[in-house]
Motif scaffolding. Structure first.
Motif, PDB file in Angstrom:
ATOM      1  N   VAL A 109       0.861  -1.174   0.000  1.00 19.56           N
ATOM      2  CA  VAL A 109       0.000   0.000   0.000  1.00 19.56           C
ATOM      3  C   VAL A 109       0.900   1.227   0.000  1.00 19.56           C
ATOM      4  CG1 VAL A 109      -1.825   1.280   1.170  1.00 19.56           C
ATOM      5  CG2 VAL A 109      -1.814  -1.224   1.235  1.00 19.56           C
ATOM      6  N   VAL A 110       0.747   2.058  -1.014  1.00 14.66           N
ATOM      7  CA  VAL A 110       1.582   3.241  -1.184  1.00 14.66           C
ATOM      8  C   VAL A 110       0.745   4.484  -0.890  1.00 14.66           C
ATOM      9  CG1 VAL A 110       3.125   4.496  -2.720  1.00 14.66           C
ATOM     10  CG2 VAL A 110       2.850   2.015  -2.996  1.00 14.66           C
ATOM     11  N   PHE A 111       1.257   5.335  -0.028  1.00 13.56           N
ATOM     12  CA  PHE A 111       0.537   6.538   0.375  1.00 13.56           C
ATOM     13  C   PHE A 111       1.214   7.791  -0.161  1.00 13.56           C
ATOM     14  CE2 PHE A 111      -0.756   3.587   3.697  1.00 13.56           C
ATOM     15  CZ  PHE A 111      -2.092   3.893   3.885  1.00 13.56           C
ATOM     16  N   ASP A 112       0.409   8.696  -0.686  1.00 17.02           N
ATOM     17  CA  ASP A 112       0.824  10.079  -0.809  1.00 17.02           C
ATOM     18  C   ASP A 112       0.930  10.646   0.609  1.00 17.02           C
ATOM     19  OD1 ASP A 112       1.083  12.768  -2.000  1.00 17.02           O
ATOM     20  OD2 ASP A 112      -0.939  13.056  -1.192  1.00 17.02           O
ATOM     21  N   MET A 113       1.592  11.789   0.759  1.00 11.76           N
ATOM     22  CA  MET A 113       1.760  12.359   2.088  1.00 11.76           C
ATOM     23  C   MET A 113       0.855  13.572   2.302  1.00 11.76           C
ATOM     24  SD  MET A 113       3.323  11.937   4.987  1.00 11.76           S
ATOM     25  CE  MET A 113       4.380  10.594   4.441  1.00 11.76           C
ATOM     26  N   ASP A 114       1.129  14.696   1.624  1.00 10.89           N
ATOM     27  CA  ASP A 114       0.353  15.915   1.846  1.00 10.89           C
ATOM     28  C   ASP A 114      -1.097  15.736   1.401  1.00 10.89           C
ATOM     29  OD1 ASP A 114       2.428  17.611   2.844  1.00 10.89           O
ATOM     30  OD2 ASP A 114       3.242  17.727   0.816  1.00 10.89           O
ATOM     31  N   GLY A 115      -2.023  16.004   2.321  1.00  8.85           N
ATOM     32  CA  GLY A 115      -3.439  15.904   2.005  1.00  8.85           C
ATOM     33  C   GLY A 115      -4.001  14.502   2.097  1.00  8.85           C
ATOM     34  N   THR A 116      -3.132  13.515   2.320  1.00 12.79           N
ATOM     35  CA  THR A 116      -3.590  12.131   2.436  1.00 12.79           C
ATOM     36  C   THR A 116      -3.366  11.616   3.859  1.00 12.79           C
ATOM     37  OG1 THR A 116      -3.148  11.707   0.099  1.00 12.79           O
ATOM     38  CG2 THR A 116      -3.322   9.780   1.535  1.00 12.79           C
ATOM     39  N   LEU A 117      -2.121  11.619   4.309  1.00 13.39           N
ATOM     40  CA  LEU A 117      -1.810  11.274   5.692  1.00 13.39           C
ATOM     41  C   LEU A 117      -1.590  12.509   6.561  1.00 13.39           C
ATOM     42  CD1 LEU A 117       0.679   8.298   5.196  1.00 13.39           C
ATOM     43  CD2 LEU A 117      -1.716   8.173   5.911  1.00 13.39           C
ATOM     44  N   ILE A 118      -1.119  13.588   5.914  1.00 13.69           N
ATOM     45  CA  ILE A 118      -0.727  14.795   6.642  1.00 13.69           C
ATOM     46  C   ILE A 118      -1.661  15.954   6.285  1.00 13.69           C
ATOM     47  CG2 ILE A 118       1.112  16.505   6.931  1.00 13.69           C
ATOM     48  CD1 ILE A 118       1.740  13.869   8.221  1.00 13.69           C
ATOM     49  N   PRO A 163       2.347  -4.781  -9.849  1.00 12.05           N
ATOM     50  CA  PRO A 163       1.200  -3.862  -9.869  1.00 12.05           C
ATOM     51  C   PRO A 163      -0.081  -4.489  -9.335  1.00 12.05           C
ATOM     52  CG  PRO A 163       2.439  -3.698 -11.918  1.00 12.05           C
ATOM     53  CD  PRO A 163       3.015  -4.864 -11.169  1.00 12.05           C
ATOM     54  N   GLY A 164      -0.276  -5.779  -9.579  1.00 13.09           N
ATOM     55  CA  GLY A 164      -1.507  -6.422  -9.134  1.00 13.09           C
ATOM     56  C   GLY A 164      -1.628  -6.554  -7.636  1.00 13.09           C
ATOM     57  N   GLU A 165      -0.503  -6.435  -6.931  1.00  9.95           N
ATOM     58  CA  GLU A 165      -0.505  -6.546  -5.468  1.00  9.95           C
ATOM     59  C   GLU A 165      -0.343  -5.191  -4.794  1.00  9.95           C
ATOM     60  OE1 GLU A 165      -0.146  -9.880  -7.484  1.00  9.95           O
ATOM     61  OE2 GLU A 165       1.686  -8.675  -7.411  1.00  9.95           O
ATOM     62  N   THR A 166      -0.488  -4.127  -5.557  1.00  9.41           N
ATOM     63  CA  THR A 166      -0.209  -2.783  -5.064  1.00  9.41           C
ATOM     64  C   THR A 166      -1.444  -1.899  -5.163  1.00  9.41           C
ATOM     65  OG1 THR A 166       2.096  -2.999  -5.785  1.00  9.41           O
ATOM     66  CG2 THR A 166       1.295  -0.767  -5.368  1.00  9.41           C
ATOM     67  N   VAL A 167      -1.640  -1.057  -4.155  1.00 11.37           N
ATOM     68  CA  VAL A 167      -2.711  -0.060  -4.149  1.00 11.37           C
ATOM     69  C   VAL A 167      -2.107   1.294  -3.805  1.00 11.37           C
ATOM     70  CG1 VAL A 167      -4.885   0.678  -3.097  1.00 11.37           C
ATOM     71  CG2 VAL A 167      -4.445  -1.756  -3.457  1.00 11.37           C
ATOM     72  N   MET A 168      -2.476   2.319  -4.559  1.00 16.30           N
ATOM     73  CA  MET A 168      -2.023   3.687  -4.310  1.00 16.30           C
ATOM     74  C   MET A 168      -3.136   4.487  -3.659  1.00 16.30           C
ATOM     75  SD  MET A 168       0.333   6.048  -4.681  1.00 16.30           S
ATOM     76  CE  MET A 168       0.149   7.737  -4.078  1.00 16.30           C
ATOM     77  N   ILE A 169      -2.790   5.217  -2.579  1.00 14.04           N
ATOM     78  CA  ILE A 169      -3.759   6.043  -1.866  1.00 14.04           C
ATOM     79  C   ILE A 169      -3.350   7.504  -2.005  1.00 14.04           C
ATOM     80  CG2 ILE A 169      -5.013   6.375   0.294  1.00 14.04           C
ATOM     81  CD1 ILE A 169      -5.020   3.476  -0.660  1.00 14.04           C
ATOM     82  N   GLY A 170      -4.248   8.358  -2.498  1.00 16.81           N
ATOM     83  CA  GLY A 170      -3.887   9.757  -2.647  1.00 16.81           C
ATOM     84  C   GLY A 170      -5.084  10.679  -2.726  1.00 16.81           C
ATOM     85  N   GLN A 224      -3.320   9.582 -11.659  1.00 15.28           N
ATOM     86  CA  GLN A 224      -2.677   9.452 -12.962  1.00 15.28           C
ATOM     87  C   GLN A 224      -1.403   8.617 -12.867  1.00 15.28           C
ATOM     88  OE1 GLN A 224      -2.274  13.638 -13.802  1.00 15.28           O
ATOM     89  NE2 GLN A 224      -4.148  13.699 -15.030  1.00 15.28           N
ATOM     90  N   MET A 225      -0.639   8.799 -11.813  1.00 16.89           N
ATOM     91  CA  MET A 225       0.566   8.001 -11.595  1.00 16.89           C
ATOM     92  C   MET A 225       0.213   6.524 -11.455  1.00 16.89           C
ATOM     93  SD  MET A 225       3.452   8.336  -8.571  1.00 16.89           S
ATOM     94  CE  MET A 225       2.229   8.100  -7.255  1.00 16.89           C
ATOM     95  N   ALA A 226      -0.811   6.237 -10.663  1.00 19.24           N
ATOM     96  CA  ALA A 226      -1.234   4.853 -10.470  1.00 19.24           C
ATOM     97  C   ALA A 226      -1.685   4.233 -11.789  1.00 19.24           C
ATOM     98  CB  ALA A 226      -2.352   4.783  -9.436  1.00 19.24           C
TER      99      ALA A 226
END
Length: 222
Positions: free
Chosen positions: A4-13, A157-164, A171-173
């Protein structure tokens, strides 16, 4: 294994107010009229030089260099606590970190020094196996950060999720062939994330774990 990949600003912070203040200070320092808050928020997620070009509407290297230095000075003067974690973020990270076979990563438009500062101030670094920034990758929405994170963590990619929270995250995902979840509490409207092709969206932190789990399970049973 899953990632699980997280953006930082506006997502976690919760950084919208502080980023806006830094931009206002940077523009004032170089004698330029500041952009609107809407423009400031709409471009968060890009690497800093590209971001400053976007919000200023200028591609003059001297202007961008001056804004860059002024923004960095404003960031250096910021106090601890001005970019806190959103309520619910730590509980989510704790829960995901405890899950067998789960790895967590960051893909952010922050430079590495700024990311390290934010992680230290919020005691977050121990959650993440991989930290990806524009220091060693192209700016979003190029898929390089996700490719680097997946390579480092040994997943596809099939085992990955992007959170943003930004169109650039989605678009990156999409460019990396990774599913994505757009969050509604960040810097950009959720309708824009849907239009960009988000696989799913959530409007509260306590729904995010189950949505991540659902996407990963869908892949498992596909």
């Amino acid at each position: 294994m899953s990632l699980v990949v997280f953006d930082m600003d506006g997502t976690l912070i919760d950084s919208g107010a502080e980023i806006t203040a830094r931009v206002f200070k940077a523009f004032a320092a170089v004698g330029l009229a500041a952009p609107s808050e809407q423009v400031i928020r709409a471009n968060v997620g890009l690497s800093l030089p590209i971001y400053l070009s976007a919000v200023s509407g200028s591609d003059d290297p001297e202007v961008i260099s001056a804004l860059f230095d002024a923004y960095r000075a404003a960031a250096a003067a910021s106090l601890p606590g001005q970019m806190p974690m959103f309520d619910g973020a730590r509980a989510l990270l704790d829960r995901l970190k405890a899950r067998p076979g789960m790895q967590l990563a960051v893909a952010t438009g922050k430079g590495r020094a700024g990311l390290d500062k934010t992680l230290a101030q919020n005691d977050m670094a121990h959650y993440f196996t991989s930290l990806q920034t524009p220091d060693n990758n192209p700016s979003k929405p190029h898929p390089g950060m996700l490719h680097s994170a997946m390579d480092e963590c040994g997943v596809g990619p099939g085992e990955t999720v992007m959170i943003g929270d930004a169109v650039f995250d989605i678009q990156m995902a999409n460019a990396a062939g990774v599913r994505s979840i757009g969050v509604a509490w960040g810097l950009q409207p959720v309708a824009a994330l849907v239009a960009a092709g988000a696989t799913a969206t959530v409007d509260r932190f306590n729904a995010l774990y189950d949505r991540i789990d659902q996407l990963l399970e869908e892949k498992t049973h596909a």
